[in-house]
Design an enzyme around this catalytic site. Structure first.
Site, PDB file in Angstrom:
ATOM      1  N   ASP A  73     106.438 -19.653  72.074  1.00  0.00           N
ATOM      2  CA  ASP A  73     106.221 -20.524  73.224  1.00  0.00           C
ATOM      3  C   ASP A  73     106.140 -21.981  72.772  1.00  0.00           C
ATOM      4  O   ASP A  73     106.742 -22.358  71.773  1.00  0.00           O
ATOM      5  CB  ASP A  73     104.946 -20.091  73.956  1.00  0.00           C
ATOM      6  CG  ASP A  73     105.044 -20.277  75.447  1.00  0.00           C
ATOM      7  OD1 ASP A  73     104.969 -21.434  75.910  1.00  0.00           O
ATOM      8  OD2 ASP A  73     105.203 -19.275  76.173  1.00  0.00           O
ATOM      9  N   HIS A 117     101.273 -23.872  78.070  1.00  0.00           N
ATOM     10  CA  HIS A 117     101.894 -22.601  78.451  1.00  0.00           C
ATOM     11  C   HIS A 117     101.630 -21.494  77.442  1.00  0.00           C
ATOM     12  O   HIS A 117     101.241 -20.376  77.793  1.00  0.00           O
ATOM     13  CB  HIS A 117     103.404 -22.834  78.629  1.00  0.00           C
ATOM     14  CG  HIS A 117     104.121 -21.776  79.389  1.00  0.00           C
ATOM     15  ND1 HIS A 117     104.598 -20.635  78.794  1.00  0.00           N
ATOM     16  CD2 HIS A 117     104.474 -21.698  80.692  1.00  0.00           C
ATOM     17  CE1 HIS A 117     105.214 -19.899  79.701  1.00  0.00           C
ATOM     18  NE2 HIS A 117     105.156 -20.515  80.865  1.00  0.00           N
ATOM     19  N   GLY A 178     113.896 -18.891  78.587  1.00  0.00           N
ATOM     20  CA  GLY A 178     115.312 -18.554  78.521  1.00  0.00           C
ATOM     21  C   GLY A 178     116.115 -19.726  79.025  1.00  0.00           C
ATOM     22  O   GLY A 178     115.576 -20.826  79.221  1.00  0.00           O
ATOM     23  N   SER A 304     106.518 -15.853  83.851  1.00  0.00           N
ATOM     24  CA  SER A 304     105.853 -16.354  82.647  1.00  0.00           C
ATOM     25  C   SER A 304     104.534 -15.633  82.413  1.00  0.00           C
ATOM     26  O   SER A 304     104.135 -15.414  81.270  1.00  0.00           O
ATOM     27  CB  SER A 304     105.579 -17.853  82.772  1.00  0.00           C
ATOM     28  OG  SER A 304     106.718 -18.614  82.478  1.00  0.00           O
TER      29      SER A 304
END
Length: 512
Positions: A73, A117, A178, A304
């Site tokens: 990530d 994230h 992606g 996510s």
């Protein structure tokens, strides 16, 4: 290349562990635990119903202990109070070139923008329990590390490194990114990353294969299709979508024949309802995550969030049976996932030749950790993977507007020794090469000998490409368990009114 983030209970008796709802439960002192409805749904959203059923696994002693996960990530806050005690520094590093040390996966933090994230995803998986901080991870006794990767442009070398490094130590990789979900991309792993995937599933975990969990993508609201994302549609990734608290698809979910199952993250089924909630300033209760400033929030969602939730469930399953291969894990997902009654009211459900219901946005239904762990405890490893290559067409054939073009070829294994025959399909990949000025208006289906029809390409309104597809692999899991014997077909329809040409179609069937 730019990388973007993809932003039912069993009836079991546990005696004194039963709660006031007649369900098994565990209690924790973490202040946000009661908001984690997706772990134990007692009606926090106003309707008691479905959750991941992790309590069954926890009460049977499967909490992820001994399982190591890596979050690929934008970094991981290693000192985060809800993660630090489960942090795995030996598998963590950064592939982003800046002033930080290579072995420091900490995210970028500044006054204008901070990368949180990856920390969210790590917390979802391995947040420490009973530490009076934030919430509880799905696999709260597991160890989690991170690779700082998605922060600007990412090269093939960087992706390959992230997917293949430490495969002797990492059990599960979680990825929520992606190609950008804008309905225009047809993009997948480049050569080195493809090799890395193969290395991971053949050499990782002492030959059993690491588990790559991947988010299916959030581009459904603009008509994107995750079969054109070669990461989530790889046979090597366990691809999951996002479900509402009632088990229906979320409004942003992409249709995708490669999605294995759906994971509860909350949110709305339709865009109209989501906009109405926003206009009325109604608070959301989605997935609990630790913030970088020490606070907690409960509004993380999207695929996510689905991927790390699934990765945590996979950790529980590996904790129950460490001998499972990467293919065993996909088999268990298919066998144990089922749609909720509310989900079955949604149009689009079909039934394959083995009697399994499937859906383009939900795979085989909602993930149930208890069912997965129970299945794993008695699981026999599947036989080695077998491959059949079926040449369906090679030449030059003109598309005629608003008509179907079908190509077909039989699979006949009567001349193959019984021990070498494939008896059950797992993945089917149609590699298609065609020239077309408006591929946005093409639809493609794979049809199995049992008559199961799987749509692997839908219309994508934003896609303005004028070339077509060059040996692109459209993958489907919808034929899982069917016999490969008989006539396979690929059907293509052109709704554009313009002339195009089919060049080649080759079907590769993977199974056992």
């Amino acid at each position: 290349m730019e990388r973007a983030f993809h932003s039912p209970h069993q009836t079991i008796s546990f005696g004194p562990w039963l709660g006031h709802l007649g369900e098994p439960f565990m209690d924790f002192n973490d202040p946000f635990y009661n908001d984690q409805w997706y772990l134990r749904n007692t009606g926090q959203l106003g309707r008691q119903g479905y959750d991941l059923n992790v309590t069954w696994a926890w009460l049977n002693g499967y909490t992820g202990r001994g399982v190591v996960l890596s979050v690929l990530d934008d970094g991981l806050q290693t000192t985060n109070a809800d993660i630090a005690d489960n942090y795995a520094p030996n598998i963590s590093y950064s592939l982003v070139k800046d002033t930080k040390s290579w072995n420091d996966p900490s995210p970028r933090i500044d006054n204008t923008f901070s990368n949180s994230h990856g920390t969210y995803c790590a917390g979802i998986i391995s947040a420490v329990s009973n530490n009076s901080i934030c919430g509880v991870g799905v696999a709260y006794d597991s160890n989690v590390g991170g690779v700082r990767l998605v922060d600007g442009k990412v090269t093939d070398v960087q992706e390959a490194t992230a997917l293949s490094r430490h495969i002797d130590q990492v059990d599960v990789f979680s990825a929520s990114w992606g190609p950008t979900d804008d309905g225009t991309k047809v993009e997948g792993p480049a050569r080195l990353t493809q090799i890395a995937f193969t290395e991971g599933v053949t050499r990782g975990r002492d030959g059993k294969g690491v588990i790559y969990v991947w988010a299916s993508g959030n581009g459904g609201v603009i008509g994107d299709n995750c079969n054109l994302d070669g990461y989530t549609s790889s046979i090597y990734t366990l691809s999951v979508s996002a479900l509402t608290d009632m088990g229906t698809s979320t409004f942003y979910e992409e249709p995708c024949a490669s999605t294995l199952a759906g994971v509860y993250v909350g949110g709305e089924h339709t865009l109209e309802v989501a906009k109405d909630r926003q206009r009325r300033h109604l608070e959301s209760l989605n997935v609990v995550v630790p913030e970088l400033d020490g606070h907690c929030s409960h509004d993380f969602q999207g695929t996510s969030a689905a991927a790390p939730l699934m990765a945590g469930v996979v950790a529980l399953v590996i904790n129950a049976n460490g001998n499972l291969t990467w293919r065993d894990m996909q088999h268990i997902v298919v066998e144990t996932s089922i749609p909720t009654p509310h989900a079955l009211q949604e149009p689009g459900w079909q039934t394959n030749g083995l009697g399994k219901k499937f859906h383009l946005k939900q795979g085989f239904g909602a993930v149930n950790a208890g069912r997965m762990v129970e299945a794993a405890l008695h699981w026999r490893n599947v036989k080695p993977q077998k491959v059949i290559v079926v040449p369906l067409f090679s030449g030059h054939r003109t598309f005629h507007p608003s008509t179907w073009m079908n190509v077909s070829h039989p699979v006949d294994s009567s001349g193959v020794p019984p021990a070498q025959r494939m008896t059950a399909v797992e993945h089917a990949v149609a590699n298609v090469t065609l020239i077309h000025p408006r591929r946005k208006l093409l639809t493609i289906f794979i049809v199995s000998p049992a008559g199961t029809t799987s749509q692997v390409l839908t219309h994508r309104a934003p896609d303005e490409d004028k070339d077509g597809f060059k040996s692109w692999g459209f993958m489907s899991v919808h034929f899982w368990g069917e016999s490969p014997e008989g006539i396979w077909k690929v059907a293509i329809k052109d709704d554009s009114g313009e002339t195009g040409y089919l060049k080649k179609v080759e079907l590769t069937i993977f199974g056992s």
